[in-house]
Scaffold this motif. Structure first.
Motif, PDB file in Angstrom:
ATOM      1  N   VAL A  38      35.690  40.329  35.177  1.00  0.00           N
ATOM      2  CA  VAL A  38      36.216  39.891  33.877  1.00  0.00           C
ATOM      3  C   VAL A  38      37.637  40.434  33.714  1.00  0.00           C
ATOM      4  O   VAL A  38      38.562  39.714  33.343  1.00  0.00           O
ATOM      5  CB  VAL A  38      35.345  40.420  32.713  1.00  0.00           C
ATOM      6  N   TYR A  39      37.783  41.714  34.017  1.00  0.00           N
ATOM      7  CA  TYR A  39      39.076  42.383  33.890  1.00  0.00           C
ATOM      8  C   TYR A  39      40.088  41.796  34.872  1.00  0.00           C
ATOM      9  O   TYR A  39      41.195  41.408  34.506  1.00  0.00           O
ATOM     10  CB  TYR A  39      38.875  43.868  34.134  1.00  0.00           C
ATOM     11  N   ALA A  40      39.674  41.688  36.119  1.00  0.00           N
ATOM     12  CA  ALA A  40      40.597  41.244  37.165  1.00  0.00           C
ATOM     13  C   ALA A  40      41.046  39.801  36.929  1.00  0.00           C
ATOM     14  O   ALA A  40      42.234  39.499  37.016  1.00  0.00           O
ATOM     15  CB  ALA A  40      39.943  41.397  38.536  1.00  0.00           C
ATOM     16  N   GLY A  49      41.060  38.100  34.110  1.00  0.00           N
ATOM     17  CA  GLY A  49      41.832  37.963  32.880  1.00  0.00           C
ATOM     18  C   GLY A  49      43.211  38.574  33.005  1.00  0.00           C
ATOM     19  O   GLY A  49      44.204  37.979  32.614  1.00  0.00           O
ATOM     20  N   ARG A  50      43.281  39.776  33.571  1.00  0.00           N
ATOM     21  CA  ARG A  50      44.561  40.472  33.596  1.00  0.00           C
ATOM     22  C   ARG A  50      45.418  40.050  34.789  1.00  0.00           C
ATOM     23  O   ARG A  50      46.553  39.667  34.636  1.00  0.00           O
ATOM     24  CB  ARG A  50      44.335  41.973  33.661  1.00  0.00           C
ATOM     25  N   SER A  87      32.622  36.778  30.150  1.00  0.00           N
ATOM     26  CA  SER A  87      32.219  37.691  29.077  1.00  0.00           C
ATOM     27  C   SER A  87      30.962  37.190  28.398  1.00  0.00           C
ATOM     28  O   SER A  87      30.056  37.966  28.090  1.00  0.00           O
ATOM     29  CB  SER A  87      33.322  37.813  28.022  1.00  0.00           C
ATOM     30  N   VAL A 121      32.740  43.980  26.907  1.00  0.00           N
ATOM     31  CA  VAL A 121      32.399  42.563  27.028  1.00  0.00           C
ATOM     32  C   VAL A 121      33.402  41.668  26.309  1.00  0.00           C
ATOM     33  O   VAL A 121      33.549  40.507  26.633  1.00  0.00           O
ATOM     34  CB  VAL A 121      31.019  42.284  26.418  1.00  0.00           C
ATOM     35  N   ILE A 130      36.751  42.403  25.784  1.00  0.00           N
ATOM     36  CA  ILE A 130      38.047  43.080  25.866  1.00  0.00           C
ATOM     37  C   ILE A 130      39.233  42.176  25.549  1.00  0.00           C
ATOM     38  O   ILE A 130      40.081  42.558  24.770  1.00  0.00           O
ATOM     39  CB  ILE A 130      38.303  43.771  27.217  1.00  0.00           C
ATOM     40  N   TYR A 131      39.300  40.990  26.143  1.00  0.00           N
ATOM     41  CA  TYR A 131      40.521  40.199  25.937  1.00  0.00           C
ATOM     42  C   TYR A 131      40.667  39.698  24.519  1.00  0.00           C
ATOM     43  O   TYR A 131      41.756  39.819  23.945  1.00  0.00           O
ATOM     44  CB  TYR A 131      40.640  39.088  26.973  1.00  0.00           C
TER      45      TYR A 131
END
Lengths: 293, 282
Positions: free
Chosen positions: A252-254, A256-257, A269, B128, B130-131
């Motif tokens: 999710v982090y990778a 999105g960012r 998510s 969950v 975050i963005y």
């Protein structure tokens, strides 16, 4: 359970609730609903335009081999961490539950890793097992084991599992110890009078009585592995090598960012939310049923 | 123990000692590494006894920063960690003691609804969402601020539930007695309920302080300036240079500094911490 004596304020209770409700709406409900909404949108790279595309993000997500890889990694990772940290903690807790003079001292020494940040725990274990300077990597190499968590995916996984287990033992230890101490001594004595040895008593009396604690810990541990280990993974491996330690949360982090794919990240998510809600619901059902008798 | 067998205690001591060794060894190594010079640590033959560079390493880590990258000295990051951990702990205690008071001691329309609105937040950790949360914080111009570091992390129900549980155990007679004395909701809260809640407040403080101190993903996302980082996120940046260039002795000194406050809190407040932990999770 309700209080029988209460105040009858008209406005006051709402005023007392306002701070928490505002924060909850602004930082919880609004973003959570945005995550769901965004998962149905496609945004251009600059976030200037977006269009409704229905379930396309989900279709794209479930067509991605990397997503299944991340699911499998998460499954392997959480199973290993939960099983290892639970069994090791149970072993230590049963020993500390014996009538030892020094038990309180041992207890203090066992619980403090709870206070160490996961990212810091990751850095400590990386230092210990660093391929070129790690104190414990040297003996491994000396024994002819080509240890290299920077290049070898399995080694990287072993390293993050060890750090995550190390960090979680103290938490499970505390709850197991509390569970063990709440078992009435008379039940165990009765077992001893019937001629059951320590091992048999443990498996037929103590362990079944611990099962609510164990089940609770299992759920909490899985949620821990899902989310709190982000710091460990980011600090130690960055999801690599070659995605070998990319869990669902890390992805999710990778995505999105680093990838700038907000729709896809939002869809991920939402999938995670569904999993966590399901886990929590299972736990509540189970715990409630336990409470009834 | 039911029966006494001498070897039973010996085995228990042996296993527990092994456990303590496993738990302590990584931290011991970090401590040792923070007392040696860079060459000794990177050489791969670091001794297991302390070196002579302790003061210099810690001085550099806290006040100067690394030499090879333009990194913030850790002293500043420690302060950021303190402010956000304190903010999270205090903020959460204030909002949740007030809302629990409303839910337990008042009858009003939508009481159940309000409780459930708060309760649902237990299910979803900040990771969950975050963005979208990042976007909200950015729209409110709270990136790189303490408010941005603190507020999203106090939006959860754990504190409210803990206080609610505790208030339920407070005898009704106390409220009746203070009513007879002519006390209103404010006086009852200030003079009766708050003094009784001191241990619960302290336990929640310990847990939330550690939770706040140890945050990683959230501060990583919303701080763009190095000066707003916390020590836990800062430590990773010390290692993101190529391996040979990373100053491990400074990174380990930083790790020790990052562990010290929360570990001290747990060790000194053990009883409260254990109580609070077991109660919040149930």
């Amino acid at each position: 359970m309700e209080k029988s004596a209460v105040f009858n304020g008209k406005l006051l209770p709402y005023l007392l609730l306002v701070p928490q409700l505002i924060i909850t709406f602004v930082f919880f409900y609004w973003p959570a609903s945005q995550a769901v909404w965004q998962s149905f949108l496609r945004e251009d790279a600059f976030g200037l335009r977006s269009e409704f595309i229905g379930l396309e993000n989900y279709q794209a997500l479930f067509a991605q081999p990397e997503y299944y890889a991340a699911m499998l990694t998460t499954l392997v990772f959480s199973t290993l961490v939960a099983v290892l940290s639970l069994s090791i903690a149970l072993l230590f807790a049963t020993q500390a539950d014996k009538n030892l003079k020094a038990a309180p001292v041992y207890k203090t020494f066992m619980i403090w890793p709870y206070a160490v940040a996961p990212a810091v725990a990751g850095v400590l274990w990386f230092f210990m097992f660093h391929p070129s300077l790690g104190t414990l990597a040297r003996p491994l190499r000396w024994m002819g084991f080509d240890w290299n968590p920077v290049l070898n995916g399995n080694h990287a996984m072993m390293l993050v599992v060890m750090a995550a287990v190390w960090k979680q033992i103290s938490y499970n230890f505390l709850f197991f110890l509390a569970g063990l101490q709440s078992i009435p001594k008379s039940v165990i004595e009765a077992g001893a009078i019937d001629g059951a040895g320590p091992m048999r008593r443990f498996w037929t009396i103590v362990f079944p009585l611990l099962s609510p604690t164990t089940f609770f810990l299992l759920v909490v541990n899985v949620v821990y592995v899902f989310f709190d280990t982000f710091g460990i993974i980011d600090a130690v491996t960055g999801g690599g090598p070659a995605g070998a330690t990319t869990t669902m949360v890390y992805k999710v982090y990778a995505d999105g960012r680093l990838g700038g794919d907000l729709g896809g990240s939002a869809a991920q998510s939402v999938v995670l939310m569904v999993i966590v809600i399901a886990l929590t619901a299972i736990q509540f059902r189970y715990v409630e049923r336990k409470v009834q008798y | 123990m039911v029966e006494h067998r001498p070897w039973n205690d010996v085995i228990a001591y042996a296993i527990l000692t092994l456990g303590v060794f496993i738990v302590a060894f990584p931290v011991y190594l970090a401590l040792i590494a923070s007392t040696h010079d860079a060459g000794t640590v990177v050489g791969g033959n670091m001794p297991l006894s302390p070196g002579s560079q302790t003061l210099e390493n810690y001085y550099r880590a806290i006040f100067v920063g690394g030499s090879r990258t333009s990194r913030e000295p850790v002293g500043h990051l420690l302060m950021n960690s303190f402010i956000s951990a304190l903010g999270i702990a205090v903020g959460k205690i204030i909002i949740s003691i007030l809302s629990a008071y409303a839910v337990v001691y008042f009858r009003f329309p939508f009481r159940k609804t309000a409780f459930w609105i708060i309760f649902v937040t237990l299910m979803l950790p900040v990771e969950v969402r975050i963005y979208p949360t990042y976007k909200v914080v950015a729209d409110l111009h709270m990136l790189d601020t303490y408010a941005g570091l603190i507020l999203p992390l106090i939006a959860s129900a754990t504190g409210t539930l803990l206080f609610r549980q505790f208030f339920m155990t407070v005898p009704d007679e106390l409220l009746e007695a203070s009513r007879i004395d002519g006390a209103g909701p404010f006086r009852f809260f200030k003079d009766t309920l708050l003094p009784l809640s001191v241990t619960t407040i302290a336990a929640l403080f310990v847990i939330q302080f550690i939770y706040g101190w140890n945050q990683y993903l959230w501060p990583l996302l919303i701080t763009t300036q190095d000066s707003m980082q916390t020590i836990v996120t800062g430590i990773k940046k010390m290692l993101t240079t190529t391996d040979e260039l990373a100053e491990w002795q400074l990174a380990m000194a930083t790790a020790v500094l990052a562990m010290l406050p929360p570990v001290a809190v747990v060790v000194f407040m053990q009883r409260l911490f254990v109580r609070g932990l077991v109660e919040t999770e149930k």
